[in-house]
Design a protein around this motif. Structure first.
Motif, PDB file in Angstrom:
ATOM      1  N   GLU A 126      50.710   2.901  -5.240  1.00 50.13           N
ATOM      2  CA  GLU A 126      50.445   2.915  -3.782  1.00 50.13           C
ATOM      3  C   GLU A 126      51.139   3.687  -3.005  1.00 50.13           C
ATOM      4  OE1 GLU A 126      46.939   0.156  -2.401  1.00 50.13           O
ATOM      5  OE2 GLU A 126      46.655   1.230  -0.908  1.00 50.13           O
ATOM      6  N   GLN A 127      51.703   2.274  -2.390  1.00 48.67           N
ATOM      7  CA  GLN A 127      52.930   3.005  -1.345  1.00 48.67           C
ATOM      8  C   GLN A 127      53.778   4.174  -1.277  1.00 48.67           C
ATOM      9  OE1 GLN A 127      53.483   0.724   1.400  1.00 48.67           O
ATOM     10  NE2 GLN A 127      51.478  -0.513   0.481  1.00 48.67           N
ATOM     11  N   ARG A 128      54.085   5.119  -1.930  1.00 52.71           N
ATOM     12  CA  ARG A 128      54.334   5.952  -2.607  1.00 52.71           C
ATOM     13  C   ARG A 128      53.749   6.651  -2.310  1.00 52.71           C
ATOM     14  NH1 ARG A 128      57.793   4.544  -8.452  1.00 52.71           N
ATOM     15  NH2 ARG A 128      59.333   3.912  -7.669  1.00 52.71           N
ATOM     16  N   ALA A 129      52.847   6.628  -2.892  1.00 52.14           N
ATOM     17  CA  ALA A 129      51.242   8.225  -2.267  1.00 52.14           C
ATOM     18  C   ALA A 129      50.678   7.753  -0.893  1.00 52.14           C
ATOM     19  CB  ALA A 129      49.926   7.365  -3.221  1.00 52.14           C
ATOM     20  N   LYS A 130      51.187   6.442  -0.196  1.00 53.89           N
ATOM     21  CA  LYS A 130      50.826   6.469   0.953  1.00 53.89           C
ATOM     22  C   LYS A 130      52.085   6.640   1.840  1.00 53.89           C
ATOM     23  CE  LYS A 130      48.031   2.668   1.224  1.00 53.89           C
ATOM     24  NZ  LYS A 130      46.932   1.304   1.822  1.00 53.89           N
ATOM     25  N   SER A 131      53.005   6.655   1.477  1.00 54.17           N
ATOM     26  CA  SER A 131      54.764   7.834   2.426  1.00 54.17           C
ATOM     27  C   SER A 131      54.091   8.658   2.471  1.00 54.17           C
ATOM     28  CB  SER A 131      55.913   7.285   1.615  1.00 54.17           C
ATOM     29  OG  SER A 131      56.182   5.326   0.921  1.00 54.17           O
ATOM     30  N   VAL A 132      53.931   9.302   1.697  1.00 55.70           N
ATOM     31  CA  VAL A 132      53.505  10.944   1.071  1.00 55.70           C
ATOM     32  C   VAL A 132      52.730  11.028   1.886  1.00 55.70           C
ATOM     33  CG1 VAL A 132      53.161  12.612  -0.356  1.00 55.70           C
ATOM     34  CG2 VAL A 132      54.466  11.214  -1.122  1.00 55.70           C
ATOM     35  N   ALA A 133      51.170  11.124   2.352  1.00 57.23           N
ATOM     36  CA  ALA A 133      50.119  10.277   3.406  1.00 57.23           C
ATOM     37  C   ALA A 133      50.798  11.169   4.446  1.00 57.23           C
ATOM     38  CB  ALA A 133      49.382   9.786   3.023  1.00 57.23           C
ATOM     39  N   ARG A 134      51.229   9.950   4.662  1.00 56.57           N
ATOM     40  CA  ARG A 134      51.662   9.325   6.184  1.00 56.57           C
ATOM     41  C   ARG A 134      52.617  10.535   6.597  1.00 56.57           C
ATOM     42  NH1 ARG A 134      52.859   4.254   5.561  1.00 56.57           N
ATOM     43  NH2 ARG A 134      54.528   4.220   4.245  1.00 56.57           N
ATOM     44  N   MET A 135      53.775  11.235   5.598  1.00 58.04           N
ATOM     45  CA  MET A 135      54.096  11.810   6.234  1.00 58.04           C
ATOM     46  C   MET A 135      53.520  13.435   6.388  1.00 58.04           C
ATOM     47  SD  MET A 135      57.934  11.582   3.954  1.00 58.04           S
ATOM     48  CE  MET A 135      58.623  13.438   5.632  1.00 58.04           C
ATOM     49  N   GLY A 144      49.983  16.437  11.021  1.00 59.19           N
ATOM     50  CA  GLY A 144      49.117  17.384  11.233  1.00 59.19           C
ATOM     51  C   GLY A 144      47.748  17.304  10.415  1.00 59.19           C
ATOM     52  N   VAL A 145      48.393  16.664   9.594  1.00 54.62           N
ATOM     53  CA  VAL A 145      47.145  17.306   8.462  1.00 54.62           C
ATOM     54  C   VAL A 145      46.296  15.891   8.708  1.00 54.62           C
ATOM     55  CG1 VAL A 145      46.386  16.284   5.869  1.00 54.62           C
ATOM     56  CG2 VAL A 145      48.887  18.149   6.504  1.00 54.62           C
ATOM     57  N   ALA A 146      44.330  16.534   8.879  1.00 56.82           N
ATOM     58  CA  ALA A 146      43.638  15.531   8.863  1.00 56.82           C
ATOM     59  C   ALA A 146      43.421  14.419   7.596  1.00 56.82           C
ATOM     60  CB  ALA A 146      42.619  16.366   9.298  1.00 56.82           C
ATOM     61  N   VAL A 155      59.517  20.078   0.698  1.00 56.75           N
ATOM     62  CA  VAL A 155      58.354  20.369  -0.166  1.00 56.75           C
ATOM     63  C   VAL A 155      56.950  19.424   0.150  1.00 56.75           C
ATOM     64  CG1 VAL A 155      57.290  19.302  -2.172  1.00 56.75           C
ATOM     65  CG2 VAL A 155      59.540  20.241  -2.828  1.00 56.75           C
ATOM     66  N   ILE A 156      57.031  18.673   1.456  1.00 55.76           N
ATOM     67  CA  ILE A 156      56.585  17.826   1.259  1.00 55.76           C
ATOM     68  C   ILE A 156      55.686  18.820   2.719  1.00 55.76           C
ATOM     69  CG2 ILE A 156      55.835  15.526   2.612  1.00 55.76           C
ATOM     70  CD1 ILE A 156      56.872  14.041   0.889  1.00 55.76           C
ATOM     71  N   ALA A 157      56.913  19.256   3.678  1.00 59.00           N
ATOM     72  CA  ALA A 157      56.238  19.995   5.053  1.00 59.00           C
ATOM     73  C   ALA A 157      55.822  21.113   4.430  1.00 59.00           C
ATOM     74  CB  ALA A 157      57.059  19.722   5.303  1.00 59.00           C
ATOM     75  N   ALA A 158      56.549  21.863   3.101  1.00 58.62           N
ATOM     76  CA  ALA A 158      54.699  22.934   3.078  1.00 58.62           C
ATOM     77  C   ALA A 158      53.783  22.790   2.541  1.00 58.62           C
ATOM     78  CB  ALA A 158      55.983  23.770   1.499  1.00 58.62           C
ATOM     79  N   HIS A 159      53.719  21.994   1.899  1.00 62.03           N
ATOM     80  CA  HIS A 159      51.890  21.273   1.710  1.00 62.03           C
ATOM     81  C   HIS A 159      51.356  21.100   2.976  1.00 62.03           C
ATOM     82  CE1 HIS A 159      52.299  21.574  -3.086  1.00 62.03           C
ATOM     83  NE2 HIS A 159      53.776  21.078  -3.011  1.00 62.03           N
ATOM     84  N   ALA A 160      52.204  20.226   3.502  1.00 59.14           N
ATOM     85  CA  ALA A 160      51.505  20.114   4.732  1.00 59.14           C
ATOM     86  C   ALA A 160      51.037  21.212   5.512  1.00 59.14           C
ATOM     87  CB  ALA A 160      52.091  18.907   6.004  1.00 59.14           C
ATOM     88  N   GLN A 161      51.531  21.910   5.732  1.00 58.48           N
ATOM     89  CA  GLN A 161      51.412  23.475   6.811  1.00 58.48           C
ATOM     90  C   GLN A 161      50.473  24.129   5.660  1.00 58.48           C
ATOM     91  OE1 GLN A 161      53.386  24.259   9.522  1.00 58.48           O
ATOM     92  NE2 GLN A 161      53.487  21.893   9.618  1.00 58.48           N
ATOM     93  N   TYR A 162      50.106  24.119   4.274  1.00 58.45           N
ATOM     94  CA  TYR A 162      48.994  24.656   3.564  1.00 58.45           C
ATOM     95  C   TYR A 162      47.894  23.787   4.370  1.00 58.45           C
ATOM     96  CZ  TYR A 162      46.299  26.234   0.062  1.00 58.45           C
ATOM     97  OH  TYR A 162      45.682  27.321  -0.151  1.00 58.45           O
TER      98      TYR A 162
END
Length: 189
Positions: free
Chosen positions: A136-145, A150-152, A100-107
C-alpha cells in the motif's frame, strides 16, 4: 441474598471461561497448520484468488496496452512501462522510474475520464500484514507523485496485494526483485 451472590459469581466465571475459549480456539487453529493471516483473511477479507471480484472490478475492466493505443506498446515510449520496481523494504520511488510515472501522469491529465489502479506488491519476506502495508505504501508513493503533477484523486485507486500475487514464484533475490513492485492498470468502462 447469599444465593444471588453465588449465582452472580458462577455467571461471571462462566463468562470469563467462554472468553478464554475463543482465544484457545484461535490458538488451536494456528497450531493446526493455518497461519494467522489465513484465519484473519477468511474472517475479514472475503477475497479468494480467481473467484472474487471487487466492487470497482464490477464497474470497470482492465485495459490491455493494445487497447490503450500505440504509445502504450512502443518500447521507446515511457507509457509502455507499466511496472514500477522498488528496493528491498522500501516504498521510495527510484530515479529510473520518475519519467515513467511522469508520462502516465501527463496521460491522465490529458484524459480526465481515464482511471488507473495502482496495485502494490511485496516479496514473500515479512508477515502478511507487513507486506500488505508495504504494498500500500508503494502504491501511495506512486499516487502521491501523480497527484503532485495534477492528476485528480478520482482517477487513481490504490490497492495492495502484499505478497499474494507474485510476479515470480522463486525464493531468491531475482524473484523477490520482480515482486517488489507497483503495477499500473488502466480501467475501461
Amino acid at each position: 441474598m447469599r444465593l444471588n451472590k453465588t449465582y452472580l459469581a458462577v455467571a461471571m466465571a462462566a463468562a470469563l471461561l467462554s472468553g478464554c475459549s475463543s482465544t484457545e480456539e484461535k490458538a488451536d487453529l494456528l497450531e493446526g497448520g493455518q497461519s494467522a493471516a489465513a484465519v484473519e483473511g477468511a474472517a475479514t477479507s472475503g477475497y479468494s484468488e480467481g473467484t472474487g471480484i471487487s466492487g470497482s472490478e464490477m464497474m470497470a475492466s482492465e485495459l490491455s496496452p493494445e487497447e490503450m493505443g500505440a504509445e502504450f506498446t512502443d518500447p521507446m515510449n515511457p507509457l509502455s512501462k507499466h511496472t514500477i520496481y522498488f528496493m528491498y523494504d522500501s516504498s521510495q520511488v527510484q530515479q529510473d522510474f520518475i519519467p515513467v510515472i511522469a508520462a502516465h501522469a501527463q496521460y491522465l491529465l490529458a484524459h480526465p475520464a481515464q482511471r488507473l489502479v495502482l496495485q502494490g506488491h511485496a516479496d514473500e519476506r515479512g508477515s502478511r500484514e507487513y507486506n500488505i502495508a508495504l504494498g500500500e505504501q508503494r502504491a501511495k508513493s506512486v499516487a502521491r507523485m501523480m497527484k503532485v503533477q495534477g492528476v485528480a484523486e478520482g482517477q487513481l485507486e490504490v490497492v495492495s496485494y502484499g505478497e499474494e500475487k507474485p510476479a515470480a514464484e522463486g525464493h531468491d533475490e531475482a524473484s523477490w526483485q520482480l515482486n517488489r513492485r507497483v503495477e499500473l492498470i488502466y480501467q475501461g468502462r
